[in-house]
Design an enzyme around this catalytic site. Structure first.
Site, short mmCIF file in Angstrom:
data_model
loop_
_atom_site.label_atom_id
_atom_site.label_comp_id
_atom_site.label_asym_id
_atom_site.label_seq_id
_atom_site.Cartn_x
_atom_site.Cartn_y
_atom_site.Cartn_z
N CYS A 76 -1.26 13.28 13.44
CA CYS A 76 -2.08 12.06 13.38
C CYS A 76 -1.89 11.36 14.71
O CYS A 76 -1.14 11.79 15.58
CB CYS A 76 -1.67 11.19 12.20
SG CYS A 76 -0.24 10.19 12.51
N ARG A 120 4.27 14.57 13.15
CA ARG A 120 4.57 14.28 11.75
C ARG A 120 4.63 15.55 10.89
O ARG A 120 3.84 15.76 9.98
CB ARG A 120 3.57 13.28 11.20
CG ARG A 120 3.60 12.00 12.02
CD ARG A 120 2.75 10.91 11.48
NE ARG A 120 3.34 10.35 10.25
CZ ARG A 120 2.73 9.36 9.57
NH1 ARG A 120 1.57 8.93 9.95
NH2 ARG A 120 3.30 8.88 8.48
N ARG A 177 -7.54 0.48 6.43
CA ARG A 177 -6.75 1.47 5.70
C ARG A 177 -5.57 0.80 5.00
O ARG A 177 -5.13 1.25 3.94
CB ARG A 177 -6.20 2.53 6.65
CG ARG A 177 -7.22 3.44 7.26
CD ARG A 177 -6.57 4.61 7.94
NE ARG A 177 -5.63 5.29 7.04
CZ ARG A 177 -5.02 6.42 7.36
NH1 ARG A 177 -5.23 7.00 8.53
NH2 ARG A 177 -4.20 7.01 6.52
N ASP A 202 6.84 0.37 11.69
CA ASP A 202 5.52 -0.16 11.33
C ASP A 202 5.33 -1.60 11.78
O ASP A 202 4.23 -2.14 11.64
CB ASP A 202 5.29 -0.07 9.82
CG ASP A 202 5.17 1.36 9.36
OD1 ASP A 202 5.21 1.60 8.15
OD2 ASP A 202 5.07 2.25 10.23
N LYS A 224 0.85 -1.22 0.00
CA LYS A 224 0.00 0.00 0.00
C LYS A 224 0.88 1.25 0.00
O LYS A 224 0.60 2.21 -0.74
CB LYS A 224 -0.89 -0.02 1.22
CG LYS A 224 -0.95 1.35 1.83
CD LYS A 224 -1.61 1.75 3.01
CE LYS A 224 -0.85 1.79 4.26
NZ LYS A 224 -0.62 3.12 4.89
N ASN A 225 1.94 1.27 0.78
CA ASN A 225 2.76 2.48 0.86
C ASN A 225 3.51 2.74 -0.44
O ASN A 225 3.67 3.90 -0.85
CB ASN A 225 3.72 2.41 2.05
CG ASN A 225 2.98 2.64 3.37
OD1 ASN A 225 1.81 3.03 3.37
ND2 ASN A 225 3.65 2.35 4.47
C1 EPZ Z 1 6.17 6.65 5.91
O1 EPZ Z 1 5.60 7.79 6.54
C2 EPZ Z 1 5.12 5.55 5.99
N1 EPZ Z 1 3.90 5.97 5.32
C3 EPZ Z 1 4.81 5.24 7.46
O2 EPZ Z 1 3.92 4.14 7.48
C4 EPZ Z 1 6.10 4.84 8.17
O3 EPZ Z 1 5.83 4.62 9.53
C5 EPZ Z 1 7.15 5.94 8.01
O4 EPZ Z 1 7.36 6.21 6.60
C6 EPZ Z 1 8.49 5.57 8.61
O5 EPZ Z 1 8.97 4.41 8.00
C7 EPZ Z 1 3.83 5.97 3.97
O6 EPZ Z 1 4.79 5.66 3.27
C8 EPZ Z 1 2.53 6.38 3.37
P1 EPZ Z 1 8.79 9.82 7.69
P2 EPZ Z 1 6.37 9.21 6.43
O7 EPZ Z 1 8.67 11.12 6.98
O8 EPZ Z 1 7.14 9.28 5.18
C9 EPZ Z 1 9.92 13.07 10.87
C10 EPZ Z 1 2.01 2.93 8.04
O9 EPZ Z 1 1.70 2.42 9.13
N2 EPZ Z 1 9.71 14.08 9.81
O10 EPZ Z 1 9.83 8.84 7.22
O11 EPZ Z 1 5.39 10.26 6.75
C11 EPZ Z 1 8.63 12.39 11.31
O12 EPZ Z 1 7.98 13.16 12.30
C12 EPZ Z 1 2.59 4.33 8.01
O13 EPZ Z 1 1.92 2.36 6.92
C13 EPZ Z 1 10.04 15.40 10.06
O14 EPZ Z 1 10.47 15.75 11.15
O15 EPZ Z 1 7.39 9.09 7.65
C14 EPZ Z 1 9.16 11.08 11.85
O16 EPZ Z 1 9.60 11.28 13.18
C15 EPZ Z 1 2.57 4.98 9.39
N3 EPZ Z 1 9.88 16.31 9.07
C16 EPZ Z 1 10.38 10.78 10.98
O17 EPZ Z 1 10.71 12.02 10.34
C17 EPZ Z 1 9.40 15.96 7.83
O18 EPZ Z 1 9.27 16.84 6.95
C18 EPZ Z 1 10.14 9.75 9.92
O19 EPZ Z 1 8.96 10.11 9.24
C19 EPZ Z 1 9.07 14.61 7.59
C20 EPZ Z 1 9.24 13.68 8.59
#
Ligand code: EPZ
Length: 418
Positions: A117, A122, A397, A305, A22-23
């Site tokens: 969320c 995030r 989801r 995850d 899905k991702n």
């Molecule tokens: C992706 O989310 C996945 N979702 C998430 O899966 C997954 O948990 C996450 O990557 C980490 O592997 C999708 O791909 C749709 P990040 P993403 O940006 O890209 C911080 C699921 O259960 N951050 O890698 O949004 C953030 O707060 C979902 O399938 C910033 O600070 O995650 C986090 O602490 C949940 N600033 C860390 O980085 C930013 O601009 C990693 O988040 C972006 C992120």
């Protein structure tokens, strides 16, 4: 709201094929905005997040529809609108990934800030930093990001931290920027790798796949593509834990085991017997579940995850375990529900200490987010008696008919439609 009624205690047996990721599909759907040809994706799971992304693309005037049961076609053509509305973006934050492609293709975009969320704040600061580096003018007005750029220009983009969707968003924009870009500290999750493969098939010029430094030479257009989506590594990990927690023996096919290496290592370390094939993993319970230490980390570390799911397993281990969540600040909501089922878990900030108990008791429990829901289903499959998992729309989801897959493996689980 639907719920799952589960009667625990039966070992799961058999073989099951993981659905597509899905991702991965979410990013690939966003990338279709860049193309002047149709994008056809096969092995796509029927999950709610993808229905939301279909609506988002529809709102942009980009038709996306199910051509067959698991085949999605996104029609080519310049988006007629450039606004992704709040009521859709707030329900599925990955919608924010349309920002980069809209900017690159249309020169402007108005996308709602996703907001927080359940699992954490995030922020999207890295996404915006990358797009500004490419020359976009970005304003935040009344909860929306308004961005514009005559033509994006290649740039050096050093991310402060590895962000999966941030890397994907900025990479997609850089593919149509003028000149060369260098994305540093890029995320290297398999979903990023799959996007790079598809963008390259569309005609993008990207070097450095699999590394944290991506070199992109912008091109003037990208063509359509047909692509079979890789198996969902998180669904596969979830199903393997289902086999472990019920003391059974199951095989998961349709995956690339290397994408789950950290999870497989921890399952082996906890005493489970694994057989690893080119596109499958067989797990066997062989008498015990040992304790272990888990610290979530960006790929190739242990995936956040899978944290909730493996914690369910560790509540039944014969020695203490320690789980540290380093990615999100509030991803322990499943702990309270596991405690209601008799688990012995002590929380201290981002660390959880789990002391194994002999058995969990079935109970009514509440799902709060996608992976917490999966954790509670796993706990219910192992618990004595009946467990009712409420609000399973969370699990819908990201899991395609998970109750059917588990029932085929012998799990006593049924959906009660409310
Ligand atoms: C992706 O989310 C996945 N979702 C998430 O899966 C997954 O948990 C996450 O990557 C980490 O592997 C999708 O791909 C749709 P990040 P993403 O940006 O890209 C911080 C699921 O259960 N951050 O890698 O949004 C953030 O707060 C979902 O399938 C910033 O600070 O995650 C986090 O602490 C949940 N600033 C860390 O980085 C930013 O601009 C990693 O988040 C972006 C992120």
């Amino acid at each position: 709201m639907d719920r799952f009624e589960i009667r625990g205690g039966r070992p799961l047996q058999g073989s099951v094929r993981a659905s597509g990721s899905k991702n991965s599909v979410l990013a690939l759907m966003a990338s279709s905005i860049l193309c002047d040809g149709d994008v056809v994706l096969g092995n796509v799971p029927r999950v709610r997040d993808l229905s939301t992304m279909i609506e988002i693309l529809g709102a942009l005037g980009v038709p996306a529809y199910w051509e067959r049961e698991n085949t999605l076609r996104i029609e080519a053509g310049e988006p007629r609108k450039v606004e992704a509305p709040y009521d859709l973006v707030r329900t599925m934050r990955a919608s924010f990934m349309v920002l980069g492609p809209l900017l690159a293709r249309c020169g402007r975009a108005r996308v709602s800030l996703p907001g927080g969320c359940a699992i954490g704040a995030r922020p999207v600061d890295q996404h915006l930093k990358g797009l500004e580096a490419l020359g976009a003018k970005v304003d935040l007005t009344r909860g929306y990001v308004e961005a514009r750029a005559e033509r994006l220009r290649g740039a050096r983009i050093p991310f402060d931290l590895p962000t999966v969707n941030g890397t994907q968003n900025v990479l997609m924009a850089a593919c149509l920027a003028e000149g060369e870009s260098r994305i540093e500290n890029a995320a290297i999750e398999p979903e990023v790798g799959e996007l790079i493969r598809v963008l390259t098939a569309m005609g993008a010029q990207i070097e450095g796949a699999g590394t944290d430094c991506l070199e992109v030479v912008g091109v003037s257009r990208l063509s359509g593509v047909e692509h079979q989506v890789a198996g969902d590594r998180i669904e596969a990990g979830t199903l393997l834990v289902a086999g472990a927690i019920t003391r059974g023996e199951i095989e998961v096919t349709g995956i690339e085991p290397a994408q789950l290496r950290a999870v497989l290592d921890k399952l082996e370390g906890a005493g489970l017997d694994l057989e690893i094939g080119p596109d499958r993993v067989r797990l066997r319970y062989v008498g015990r579940i040992g304790g272990t230490r888990i610290k979530t980390a960006p790929f190739p570390g242990f995936p956040t995850d899978m944290q909730a799911q493996i914690m369910a397993l560790l509540t039944l281990a014969d020695e203490p375990s320690f789980v540290t969540e380093t990615i999100f600040e509030n991803r322990f909501m499943h702990v309270l529900e596991l405690q209601r089922m008799g688990a012995d878990i002590a929380l201290d900030g981002r660390c959880a200490v789990i002391r194994g108990v002999r058995e969990l008791q079935g109970a009514p429990v509440m799902a709060t987010d996608l992976r917490a829901s999966a954790c509670l289903v796993l706990a219910g499959l192992a618990a004595r008696g009946e467990t009712n998992v409420l609000r399973v729309y969370h699990i819908d989801r990201g899991y395609d008919r998970i109750e059917e897959k588990l029932r085929e493996l012998g799990g006593r689980i049924r959906r009660i439609r409310a």
